[in-house]
Every structure is written in C-alpha cells, then in structure tokens.
Design an enzyme around this catalytic site. Structure first.
Site, PDB file in Angstrom:
ATOM      1  N   LYS A  75       0.952  -1.245  -0.006  1.00  9.66           N
ATOM      2  CA  LYS A  75       0.052  -0.069  -0.036  1.00  9.66           C
ATOM      3  C   LYS A  75       0.919   1.354   0.012  1.00  9.66           C
ATOM      4  O   LYS A  75       2.238   1.186   0.170  1.00  9.66           O
ATOM      5  CB  LYS A  75      -0.835  -0.040   1.119  1.00  9.66           C
ATOM      6  CG  LYS A  75      -0.234   0.024   2.536  1.00  9.66           C
ATOM      7  CD  LYS A  75       0.113   1.396   3.393  1.00  9.66           C
ATOM      8  CE  LYS A  75       0.858   1.415   4.578  1.00  9.66           C
ATOM      9  NZ  LYS A  75       1.654   2.547   4.777  1.00  9.66           N
TER      10      LYS A  75
ATOM     11  N   ASP B 110      -2.269  -1.919  10.639  1.00 11.28           N
ATOM     12  CA  ASP B 110      -2.459  -1.862   9.354  1.00 11.28           C
ATOM     13  C   ASP B 110      -2.974  -3.254   8.619  1.00 11.28           C
ATOM     14  O   ASP B 110      -3.662  -3.114   7.377  1.00 11.28           O
ATOM     15  CB  ASP B 110      -1.252  -1.592   8.459  1.00 11.28           C
ATOM     16  CG  ASP B 110      -0.996  -0.106   8.422  1.00 11.28           C
ATOM     17  OD1 ASP B 110      -1.678   0.583   9.077  1.00 11.28           O
ATOM     18  OD2 ASP B 110       0.413   0.037   8.284  1.00 11.28           O
TER      19      ASP B 110
HETATM   20  P1  ATP Z   1       4.357  -0.200   7.571  1.00  8.43           P
HETATM   21  O1  ATP Z   1       4.167   0.404   6.495  1.00  8.43           O
HETATM   22  O2  ATP Z   1       3.271  -0.926   8.360  1.00  8.43           O
HETATM   23  O3  ATP Z   1       5.116   0.786   8.690  1.00  8.43           O
HETATM   24  P2  ATP Z   1       6.941  -1.366   6.899  1.00  8.43           P
HETATM   25  O4  ATP Z   1       6.975  -1.420   5.498  1.00  8.43           O
HETATM   26  O5  ATP Z   1       7.530  -0.150   7.525  1.00  8.43           O
HETATM   27  O6  ATP Z   1       5.445  -1.650   7.269  1.00  8.43           O
HETATM   28  P3  ATP Z   1       7.670  -4.273   7.229  1.00  8.43           P
HETATM   29  O7  ATP Z   1       8.074  -4.369   5.794  1.00  8.43           O
HETATM   30  O8  ATP Z   1       6.169  -4.748   7.284  1.00  8.43           O
HETATM   31  O9  ATP Z   1       7.593  -2.684   7.455  1.00  8.43           O
HETATM   32  O10 ATP Z   1       8.706  -4.750   8.115  1.00  8.43           O
HETATM   33  C1  ATP Z   1       9.069  -4.087   9.089  1.00  8.43           C
HETATM   34  C2  ATP Z   1       9.880  -5.093   9.973  1.00  8.43           C
HETATM   35  O11 ATP Z   1       9.226  -6.239  10.419  1.00  8.43           O
HETATM   36  C3  ATP Z   1      11.148  -5.821   9.406  1.00  8.43           C
HETATM   37  O12 ATP Z   1      12.136  -5.273  10.046  1.00  8.43           O
HETATM   38  C4  ATP Z   1      11.151  -6.996   9.547  1.00  8.43           C
HETATM   39  O13 ATP Z   1      12.147  -7.736  10.188  1.00  8.43           O
HETATM   40  C5  ATP Z   1       9.742  -7.411  10.353  1.00  8.43           C
HETATM   41  N1  ATP Z   1       8.896  -8.706   9.702  1.00  8.43           N
HETATM   42  C6  ATP Z   1       8.203  -9.389  10.183  1.00  8.43           C
HETATM   43  N2  ATP Z   1       7.580  -9.984   9.557  1.00  8.43           N
HETATM   44  C7  ATP Z   1       7.688  -9.522   7.998  1.00  8.43           C
HETATM   45  C8  ATP Z   1       7.407 -10.143   6.920  1.00  8.43           C
HETATM   46  N3  ATP Z   1       6.490 -11.035   6.935  1.00  8.43           N
HETATM   47  N4  ATP Z   1       7.773  -9.384   5.988  1.00  8.43           N
HETATM   48  C9  ATP Z   1       8.478  -8.247   6.178  1.00  8.43           C
HETATM   49  N5  ATP Z   1       9.001  -7.860   7.390  1.00  8.43           N
HETATM   50  C10 ATP Z   1       8.558  -8.519   8.360  1.00  8.43           C
END
Ligand code: ATP
Length: 291
Positions: free
Chosen positions: A11, A137
C-alpha cells in the site's frame, strides 16, 4: 484443499495525518490508504509435521514468531485448535521496513488463506477483528482498495476508487524505524496537516489533480530531516512530470503519481541512474476489495 497461493499487495498513503497520541503510545491517525500492484507471493501448504514453518527468499527476515505471517498462522491455529502443520512460503518483492505495509500484508494474506484452506467460516469483519491484534494496518490489508483509516488505523471507511494513474515507487537504501519516527513527531509541534478531506473530495469527483494536490504526509518532514535523499527523490519525480510525490507511511519509500506511463518510466530510469534508489517500480493502483 492442501495448498493455496495468494498475492499480498503493498500500500501507499495518499494522505497521512496524526491527530494525537494515546496514553499507551499508539497514535490517532487519519490516513487515505491505497493498494498498489506490487506484491509478495505467498504459498501456504498443509504438512504432516505440526507447527508452522516459514521459508523466504530474504535471508534477513525472521522465520519464527517475530515474522508477522507466522503470528497470523499461530493465531488461527490456536483459536481453532488446528492440529495439522502449515508451511508458509514468502517470496518477497515489497520493500522491507519501507512504509508499504509488507509485513502487515503478509499477515492479512495468511489470515485470509487459512480461513479458506481450513474452512473456518470467518467473515471479512471477523478476520479484520483478529488482524488488528497483529498490527494496526492488518485490517486494511485484508480489505484493500481506497480506504479512509482512522482510530489507530483500524476504523475503515471505503472511499471512491483512485482514478486511472501510474505510481512510481522508489525506496532509497536506508532503514527507517516506524517507532522512532513517531517518537520524533511527538517531540515537536505539527506545523502543517495534509488535506485529507481534499483527497476524499477529489476521489468523489474523480479528479486526479485535486487528489494529488491535496496529498501529504505529516511524518515526511521527520524522516526527511534524517534522510535528505527522500527530498531528492521527490524533486526528481516532480521534475520528471509527477503530478505530485510524497513519502509513504513512515518511509523511506517515496511515490509519485503520474498520468503518463512513459514519463513515469523515464523518471524511474533517472532515479536509478543518479543512484538515489535501486528498488524502483512503476505500478498500477489496485482498487478491487477482497471478498
Ligand atoms: P509499515 O508500512 O506498516 O510501517 P513497513 O514497510 O515499515 O510497514 P515491514 O516491511 O512490514 O515494515 O517490516 C518491518 C519489520 O518487520 C522488518 O524489520 C522485519 O524484520 C519485520 N517483519 C516481520 N515479518 C515480516 C514479513 N512477513 N515481511 C517483512 N517484514 C517482516
């Protein structure tokens, strides 16, 4: 059904506003969420060995209960006393820790997929109620499309779909901690709030220019101060013909909205050439909701 394949879509935030901070550290937000067609491929298989196995192409992701996909599977296994094991494959394409809800989207796909696979009979609403215990989210990632998210992100109001456009995504090679960004925001006055209502009106009127001129993210300034590359990417997108370019979530991914695919492709090339980012994609918006 012994196996199911799912797309976990990422997203962007067309708008992200923070209204306040709760006692427990959570923030009250007002966000316009939009699903984009950049996805992780998720495979769930039943297996004899009880328990949950995670396999992924990214060596640095956790494969235990620290992985959101693992936690989603465990939640349903425990509640419905599912004895069979599952093995979950995560072929990751959504940039990690990037503001695109990759982990939340994986969790949403696992909840949705296991509900089907094991015939649990949960409605979308019931899946979302469970999802929010994994992350703010996750309910949105179950629903998909263009949505106003309020509360901590879990109070969802479907909006008119995003008009036809092209989204240029660029994730610079820096890691951002969502927690830290919010903490920094708390320690200062918010000077300007994005025009969330303007985005909603633009969607209703199907006017792309009104949507893009109203876009904004209150977290952008916080993350950008630490990583000026974000501003460079924004400027490169705008110089390349983006109607507007804004950071998504807590960053560092920047997205630009284009009404011309060739302009988006050329700007993508430029961002790679001058080495602002390696993870660069031109994608469509995805307006369909899950049913
Ligand atoms: P948001 O937009 O909700 O802030 P994000 O893009 O910042 O999400 P994610 O990519 O979801 O963050 O990942 C953040 C942290 O979560 C990473 O450091 C990772 O180690 C951990 N994590 C746990 N499970 C997953 C997964 N299935 N995919 C990606 N990261 C994951």
């Amino acid at each position: 059904m012994d196996r199911i394949e799912l797309k976990a879509l990422g997203k962007i935030n067309l708008g992200l506003d923070v209204l306040g901070r709760r006692e427990n550290g959570y923030h009250d937000v007002r966000m316009v969420m939009q699903t984009v067609y950049l996805y992780d491929q998720i495979t769930i298989k039943k297996r004899k060995n009880p328990g949950i196995g995670i396999e992924t192409n990214l060596y640095y992701l956790p494969t235990n209960e620290n992985n959101l996909a693992y936690r989603a599977a465990k939640l349903l296994k425990d509640e419905f006393d599912i004895k069979e094991g599952v093995s979950i494959g995560l072929e990751k394409h959504i940039p990690v820790a990037a503001g695109m809800a990759g982990g939340s989207s994986n969790a949403a796909a696992v909840l949705f997929g296991m509900n089907r696979m094991f015939g649990l009979g949960l409605t979308m609403e019931e899946l979302m109620e469970r999802g929010v215990t994994l992350g703010a989210d996750v309910p949105y990632c179950i629903m998909r499309g263009t949505v106003l998210a309020e509360g901590i992100g879990e109070i969802l109001t479907p909006l008119a779909p995003m008009p036809r456009c092209f989204v240029l995504l660029a994730k610079p090679p820096v890691a951002v901690s969502t927690k830290l960004v919010y903490e920094r925001l708390d320690s200062r006055e918010i000077e300007a709030h994005p025009d969330i209502d303007g985005i909603i009106e633009g969607l209703k009127e199907e006017k792309l220019s009104k949507i893009t001129s109203s876009m904004g993210n209150v977290l952008e300034r916080v993350t950008m101060e630490e990583y000026p590359v974000i501003e460079e990417i924004k400027n490169t997108m705008k110089e390349g013909g983006a109607l507007n370019a804004v950071m998504s979530g807590s960053g560092p991914t920047v997205f630009g909205i284009f009404d011309d695919r060739n302009l988006a492709k050329t700007a993508a090339q430029r961002i790679k050439e001058i080495q602002l980012a390696k993870q660069v994609y031109v994608v469509n918006v995805h307006n369909a909701r899950r049913k």
